[in-house]
Motif scaffolding. Sequence first.
Motif, PDB file in Angstrom:
ATOM      1  N   UNK A  14      -9.557  22.391  -8.245  1.00 29.20           N
ATOM      2  CA  UNK A  14     -10.462  22.372  -7.104  1.00 29.20           C
ATOM      3  C   UNK A  14     -10.778  20.991  -6.560  1.00 29.20           C
ATOM      4  N   UNK A  15     -10.260  19.945  -7.183  1.00 25.69           N
ATOM      5  CA  UNK A  15     -10.442  18.579  -6.692  1.00 25.69           C
ATOM      6  C   UNK A  15      -9.222  18.195  -5.852  1.00 25.69           C
ATOM      7  N   UNK A  16      -9.442  17.810  -4.614  1.00 21.15           N
ATOM      8  CA  UNK A  16      -8.371  17.267  -3.774  1.00 21.15           C
ATOM      9  C   UNK A  16      -8.397  15.756  -3.941  1.00 21.15           C
ATOM     10  N   UNK A  17      -7.396  15.201  -4.630  1.00 20.29           N
ATOM     11  CA  UNK A  17      -7.346  13.772  -4.934  1.00 20.29           C
ATOM     12  C   UNK A  17      -6.398  13.052  -3.977  1.00 20.29           C
ATOM     13  N   UNK A  18      -6.888  11.976  -3.378  1.00 23.22           N
ATOM     14  CA  UNK A  18      -6.070  11.066  -2.567  1.00 23.22           C
ATOM     15  C   UNK A  18      -5.853   9.814  -3.399  1.00 23.22           C
ATOM     16  N   UNK A  19      -4.605   9.536  -3.775  1.00 24.81           N
ATOM     17  CA  UNK A  19      -4.256   8.445  -4.681  1.00 24.81           C
ATOM     18  C   UNK A  19      -3.785   7.257  -3.857  1.00 24.81           C
ATOM     19  N   UNK A  20      -4.525   6.161  -3.909  1.00 24.56           N
ATOM     20  CA  UNK A  20      -4.234   4.991  -3.082  1.00 24.56           C
ATOM     21  C   UNK A  20      -3.848   3.814  -3.968  1.00 24.56           C
ATOM     22  N   UNK A  51       0.841  -1.202   0.000  1.00 29.16           N
ATOM     23  CA  UNK A  51       0.000   0.000   0.000  1.00 29.16           C
ATOM     24  C   UNK A  51       0.873   1.249   0.000  1.00 29.16           C
ATOM     25  N   UNK A  52       0.529   2.183  -0.877  1.00 32.73           N
ATOM     26  CA  UNK A  52       1.267   3.436  -0.983  1.00 32.73           C
ATOM     27  C   UNK A  52       0.307   4.531  -1.435  1.00 32.73           C
ATOM     28  N   UNK A  53       0.464   5.746  -0.928  1.00 43.34           N
ATOM     29  CA  UNK A  53      -0.480   6.803  -1.268  1.00 43.34           C
ATOM     30  C   UNK A  53       0.206   8.158  -1.341  1.00 43.34           C
ATOM     31  N   UNK A  54      -0.421   9.061  -2.078  1.00 40.86           N
ATOM     32  CA  UNK A  54      -0.038  10.468  -2.095  1.00 40.86           C
ATOM     33  C   UNK A  54      -1.266  11.276  -2.468  1.00 40.86           C
ATOM     34  N   UNK A  55      -1.156  12.597  -2.492  1.00 38.06           N
ATOM     35  CA  UNK A  55      -2.324  13.424  -2.752  1.00 38.06           C
ATOM     36  C   UNK A  55      -1.924  14.657  -3.541  1.00 38.06           C
ATOM     37  N   UNK A  56      -2.886  15.177  -4.305  1.00 39.43           N
ATOM     38  CA  UNK A  56      -2.622  16.402  -5.056  1.00 39.43           C
ATOM     39  C   UNK A  56      -3.923  17.145  -5.305  1.00 39.43           C
ATOM     40  N   UNK A  57      -3.799  18.436  -5.589  1.00 37.15           N
ATOM     41  CA  UNK A  57      -4.939  19.287  -5.883  1.00 37.15           C
ATOM     42  C   UNK A  57      -4.922  19.643  -7.359  1.00 37.15           C
ATOM     43  N   UNK A  58      -6.117  19.563  -7.997  1.00 29.47           N
ATOM     44  CA  UNK A  58      -6.209  19.919  -9.409  1.00 29.47           C
ATOM     45  C   UNK A  58      -7.614  20.433  -9.714  1.00 29.47           C
TER      46      UNK A  58
END
Length: 465
Positions: free
Chosen positions: A289-295, A280-287
């Motif tokens: 106006x969408x805050x995306x959590x990538x899992x 399991x690995x994750x990161x996040x970014x904003x684009x």
Amino acid sequence: MPVVPLGKGAYRRTASRGPEIRLVNRYFEAQPTNLVDGGMLLTRPSLTRWQNLGANPIRGVWRKAGVYNGDLIAVMGTGVYRIAASGTTELLTGSVPGTGPVVIDGLENEVFIANGTGLYRASGGAVSLVSFPDAAGVSSVACIRGFVIAVRADTQRLYWRLPGFTTWDALDVVSAEQSADKVIHVVRLRDEILAFGEETVEPFYLTGDPDVAIATAEGRSYETGALARDSIAKIDNTVYWVGAGENGAGVVYRLDGAGPVRISDHGLEERIAGVTASSIRAWAFMRHGHAFYVLHLGAAGTFVFDAATGQWSQWVSDGSARWRAACGTFMTGVGVVAGDETTGQIWVLSDNGVDDAPVSGTVPMARAATGGLPVTGGRVACSSFRLTCAVGQGGSATIGLRFSDDYGQTFFDAGTVSLGATGETDREIYWNRLGSMRAPGRVFEVYDSGSVATRISYALVNEAL
């Protein structure tokens, strides 16, 4: 003229024996101009090649305004690289051993990297091993107001280094003692340090006393720790993670107000239960106006949570079970950058609709969106299926339709149609003579893999043409 509700998110629950709702390489967004059902499905950001550091996977990327002039710090293999917005790349002298993901944070003139077996410090053009108490391993590091907080691996202990100091004192230590679980990660959130344990989360604050620099915030601990260190990601003034506690594990949480709030569904939790914590690995970014959590869930794929809509979608790259963007951050003057899961490629996220390729050229991005229409009894003719989507973008872009009358066990492919030449904005997309639908209903799936970023608004069946 029934509207076919297309899925706003991806969902599969194997135990239900029901149809899978696929939303692949797309995400949902409200569309005020769509007066039929008010939404649209957009193409996920594509990956554009930016810098290639070599053949080994990217273990971590990080940047912060005011540190190394805002340049990107990337760990590829055992090397540490500094990359300017112009693309100028410098390999720092020294190395960070290992192959797995690393934790990175920094102050004005130095960057710290924790790899589990030690703590490393980058300053100027060099990186070196920190002289840490007892030469112990360090699993995580965080910086706050000039303090450096490090987690001694496989313990409950947090060490701190005072502002302006260059050495670590073995007596500058505090334990997370709300529970007996080990601390696996620390995250700075506003003016606090969150110590994520195996079964709890314990907040700490700066006391102002150099002899006891940090202390636990009494009455603020949470009975939900982290299943995996690398599932923890911060964005938009909150934190996301895959949880674990004394009663079970595998639920995804977001920290909201009074405590953790569940954001996963039963289908995603079923997928999490089928993978190992180490995958399991994750990161996040904003684009936009969408805050995306990538899992990333190993062989189970990559699932992305959109905080703007509360929906999950599945993102995948050609030739991989997952999206190739294994880690990422925002870089001023460049945009959102991401490190590749298998090579030393640094990507930049873009909206051009073309998927990534490991060496050269492009690979069309495969996209899919599933919807369904119930049939309560007997058979109902399906004379047409009409799709409202972006047309007239030119190129060889096509879009296809397939359908199933047995809960998605088998599909009939109705073929593809052109999205039209450049400027052909009045083109209608439809399929005719699709046989009879029978109970319990028909599953429709729209798919495409063109090199343009298509938008899908809504679908209708049996519309009078």
